[in-house]
Design a protein around this motif. Structure first.
Motif, PDB file in Angstrom:
ATOM      1  N   PRO A 101      -9.273  -1.420   1.596  1.00  0.00           N
ATOM      2  CA  PRO A 101      -8.028  -1.383   0.831  1.00  0.00           C
ATOM      3  C   PRO A 101      -7.455   0.035   0.848  1.00  0.00           C
ATOM      4  N   ASP A 102      -6.160   0.155   0.656  1.00  0.00           N
ATOM      5  CA  ASP A 102      -5.482   1.452   0.747  1.00  0.00           C
ATOM      6  C   ASP A 102      -6.088   2.516  -0.152  1.00  0.00           C
ATOM      7  N   ASP A 103      -6.543   2.131  -1.345  1.00  0.00           N
ATOM      8  CA  ASP A 103      -7.079   3.152  -2.260  1.00  0.00           C
ATOM      9  C   ASP A 103      -8.401   3.742  -1.763  1.00  0.00           C
ATOM     10  N   GLN A 104      -9.069   3.091  -0.808  1.00  0.00           N
ATOM     11  CA  GLN A 104     -10.289   3.661  -0.239  1.00  0.00           C
ATOM     12  C   GLN A 104      -9.997   4.466   1.024  1.00  0.00           C
ATOM     13  N   LEU A 105      -8.731   4.586   1.362  1.00  0.00           N
ATOM     14  CA  LEU A 105      -8.316   5.399   2.506  1.00  0.00           C
ATOM     15  C   LEU A 105      -7.641   6.689   2.062  1.00  0.00           C
ATOM     16  N   VAL A 106      -7.498   6.865   0.761  1.00  0.00           N
ATOM     17  CA  VAL A 106      -6.864   8.059   0.219  1.00  0.00           C
ATOM     18  C   VAL A 106      -7.649   9.290   0.674  1.00  0.00           C
ATOM     19  N   SER A 145      -7.521  10.461   3.763  1.00  0.00           N
ATOM     20  CA  SER A 145      -7.639  10.450   5.220  1.00  0.00           C
ATOM     21  C   SER A 145      -6.529  11.300   5.827  1.00  0.00           C
ATOM     22  N   LEU A 160      -5.285   8.136   9.850  1.00  0.00           N
ATOM     23  CA  LEU A 160      -4.796   6.929   9.184  1.00  0.00           C
ATOM     24  C   LEU A 160      -3.839   6.157  10.087  1.00  0.00           C
ATOM     25  N   TYR A 204      -5.888   4.393  12.689  1.00  0.00           N
ATOM     26  CA  TYR A 204      -6.573   3.267  12.036  1.00  0.00           C
ATOM     27  C   TYR A 204      -5.615   2.087  11.905  1.00  0.00           C
ATOM     28  N   ARG A 205      -4.419   2.355  11.429  1.00  0.00           N
ATOM     29  CA  ARG A 205      -3.432   1.273  11.239  1.00  0.00           C
ATOM     30  C   ARG A 205      -3.006   0.661  12.578  1.00  0.00           C
ATOM     31  N   GLU A 223      -9.082  -7.798   3.513  1.00  0.00           N
ATOM     32  CA  GLU A 223      -9.471  -6.556   2.858  1.00  0.00           C
ATOM     33  C   GLU A 223     -10.868  -6.705   2.285  1.00  0.00           C
ATOM     34  N   ARG A 272     -13.606  -4.262  -0.037  1.00  0.00           N
ATOM     35  CA  ARG A 272     -13.905  -3.013  -0.734  1.00  0.00           C
ATOM     36  C   ARG A 272     -15.379  -2.664  -0.520  1.00  0.00           C
TER      37      ARG A 272
END
Length: 190
Positions: free
Chosen positions: A126-131, A133, A138, A141-142, A157, A159
């Motif tokens: 999820p996006d909050d675990q990529l903060v 990067s 990033l 990755y995307r 997703e 977590r």
């Protein structure tokens, strides 16, 4: 050893020499040893392909182990195809290494260009675990997620739990095993 693409930059971890040799076209293929990223990180920093196989797929016979339960030998080359060919040749049961899996050599190279399985599911963070990067990491990755999506994979997703414990656990296991593995060479207790 210096990174052949930017001599003021590091080539990565303990397999930096192997990755540099391939990146500088001094060797077509090289081997590395990976405990916590020492094949994958130098390969990424030197712009080549590095692969840490599943534990037990390649013999570690002859390797001076740092952390036995984490160490793995793997190939480094300029292309995915060459890396797969070397992996296929090296994989399989070895009577000199009791930790190798009782499996025949892998047929990876022959299947590289096969279609994805019909029901392939790819889990992404999820996006909050990529903060935190790096923006370029990033973006890559995307793009990779998009490639899977365009190829028909189902993206879900997931977590990761207890991430704050990963690095401390690694350091406990790795240093404890290193002290045991390295003490045999000179009798010094680490």
């Amino acid at each position: 050893v210096k990174n052949p693409w930017a001599i003021d930059c590091v080539p990565g971890g303990s397999s930096g020499g192997s990755a540099t040799a391939v990146a500088a076209s001094l060797a077509h293929v090289a081997l590395g040893s990976d405990t916590g990223g020492s094949i994958r990180q130098p390969a990424a920093l030197c712009g080549v392909v590095g692969f840490k196989p599943t534990y037990g797929r390649i013999s570690r016979y002859g390797l001076v182990a740092f952390a036995s339960s984490l160490d793995q030998i793997g190939p480094i080359s300029a292309t995915v195809e060459d890396t797969a060919l070397v992996f296929d040749v090296m994989s399989g049961k070895d009577s000199n290494d009791a930790t190798t899996a009782p499996m025949p050599p892998a047929p990876t190279a022959a299947t590289l260009h096969d279609s994805l399985p019909e029901q392939l599911t790819v889990a992404v963070l999820p996006d909050d675990q990529l903060v935190g990067s790096h923006p370029e990491v990033l973006a890559a990755y995307r793009r990779a997620v998009q490639v899977f999506e365009e190829a028909g994979a189902k993206i879900i997703e997931h977590r990761m739990q207890l991430t704050e414990a990963y690095i401390p656990t690694y350091y406990i296991v790795a240093t404890a095993e290193a002290s045991s593995n390295l003490a045999r060479f000179d009798g010094v207790r680490y």
